[in-house]
Design a protein around this motif. Structure first.
Motif, PDB file in Angstrom:
ATOM      1  N   UNK A  85       0.835  -1.207   0.000  1.00  0.00           N
ATOM      2  CA  UNK A  85       0.000   0.000   0.000  1.00  0.00           C
ATOM      3  C   UNK A  85       0.865   1.250   0.000  1.00  0.00           C
ATOM      4  N   UNK A  86       1.930   1.247   0.808  1.00  0.00           N
ATOM      5  CA  UNK A  86       2.843   2.398   0.812  1.00  0.00           C
ATOM      6  C   UNK A  86       3.507   2.581  -0.541  1.00  0.00           C
ATOM      7  N   UNK A  87       3.916   1.456  -1.146  1.00  0.00           N
ATOM      8  CA  UNK A  87       4.568   1.521  -2.455  1.00  0.00           C
ATOM      9  C   UNK A  87       3.610   2.113  -3.483  1.00  0.00           C
ATOM     10  N   UNK A  88       2.356   1.636  -3.481  1.00  0.00           N
ATOM     11  CA  UNK A  88       1.358   2.155  -4.427  1.00  0.00           C
ATOM     12  C   UNK A  88       1.068   3.629  -4.151  1.00  0.00           C
ATOM     13  N   UNK A  89       0.990   4.005  -2.885  1.00  0.00           N
ATOM     14  CA  UNK A  89       0.738   5.410  -2.538  1.00  0.00           C
ATOM     15  C   UNK A  89       1.901   6.276  -3.005  1.00  0.00           C
ATOM     16  N   UNK A  90       3.116   5.767  -2.869  1.00  0.00           N
ATOM     17  CA  UNK A  90       4.283   6.514  -3.338  1.00  0.00           C
ATOM     18  C   UNK A  90       4.265   6.695  -4.843  1.00  0.00           C
ATOM     19  N   UNK A  91       3.884   5.624  -5.555  1.00  0.00           N
ATOM     20  CA  UNK A  91       3.791   5.738  -7.026  1.00  0.00           C
ATOM     21  C   UNK A  91       2.724   6.749  -7.412  1.00  0.00           C
ATOM     22  N   UNK A  92       1.570   6.667  -6.754  1.00  0.00           N
ATOM     23  CA  UNK A  92       0.485   7.592  -7.058  1.00  0.00           C
ATOM     24  C   UNK A  92       0.885   9.022  -6.715  1.00  0.00           C
ATOM     25  N   UNK A  93       1.592   9.196  -5.596  1.00  0.00           N
ATOM     26  CA  UNK A  93       2.042  10.536  -5.222  1.00  0.00           C
ATOM     27  C   UNK A  93       3.034  11.058  -6.253  1.00  0.00           C
TER      28      UNK A  93
END
Length: 126
Positions: A85-93
């Protein structure tokens, strides 16, 4: 509210524990030598309530350890899910930051063009 419920549980259990200790004060010999019951190599004489309380505490600790070990798989899955989830949030950010930077660049370009037109001299009149 939860403090009241806690007290309603702890006080009767405490009274029960004290009554158990008072009723079972006679000493007993605990022997850990199964081969020589007449003259054990290691034995200790303690009040019966101490044996009961020690067995109760050991059961609670052992049950907690077994539960913790058996739930390790679920903790690992939760940890991996949080990491993903953090990885996906970082990509989205990162994508959002890129889109925002593009918008800012377009606004700056539009502002420069408008500023250049605003600062230019008017065309001569004949």
């Amino acid at each position: 509210m939860s403090r009241l419920v806690s007290l309603l549980i702890v006080i009767p259990l405490s009274i029960l524990g004290v009554a158990l200790a008072v009723a079972n004060r006679k000493p007993v010999t605990v022997s850990l030598d199964p081969f020589s019951p007449a003259a054990p190599a290691f034995s200790v004489t303690v009040p019966l309530f101490a044996v009961i309380f020690a067995a109760l505490i050991a059961g609670v600790v052992l049950g907690g350890v077994v539960t913790w070990v058996r739930q390790g798989r679920f903790r690992r899955e939760a940890r991996l899910a949080r990491r993903e989830t953090r990885r996906e949030a970082g990509r989205e950010a990162g994508r959002e930051a890129g889109r925002e930077a593009g918008r800012d660049n377009r606004r700056a370009d539009a502002g420069r063009d408008a500023g250049a037109r605003a600062l230019s001299l008017p065309s001569p009149r004949n």
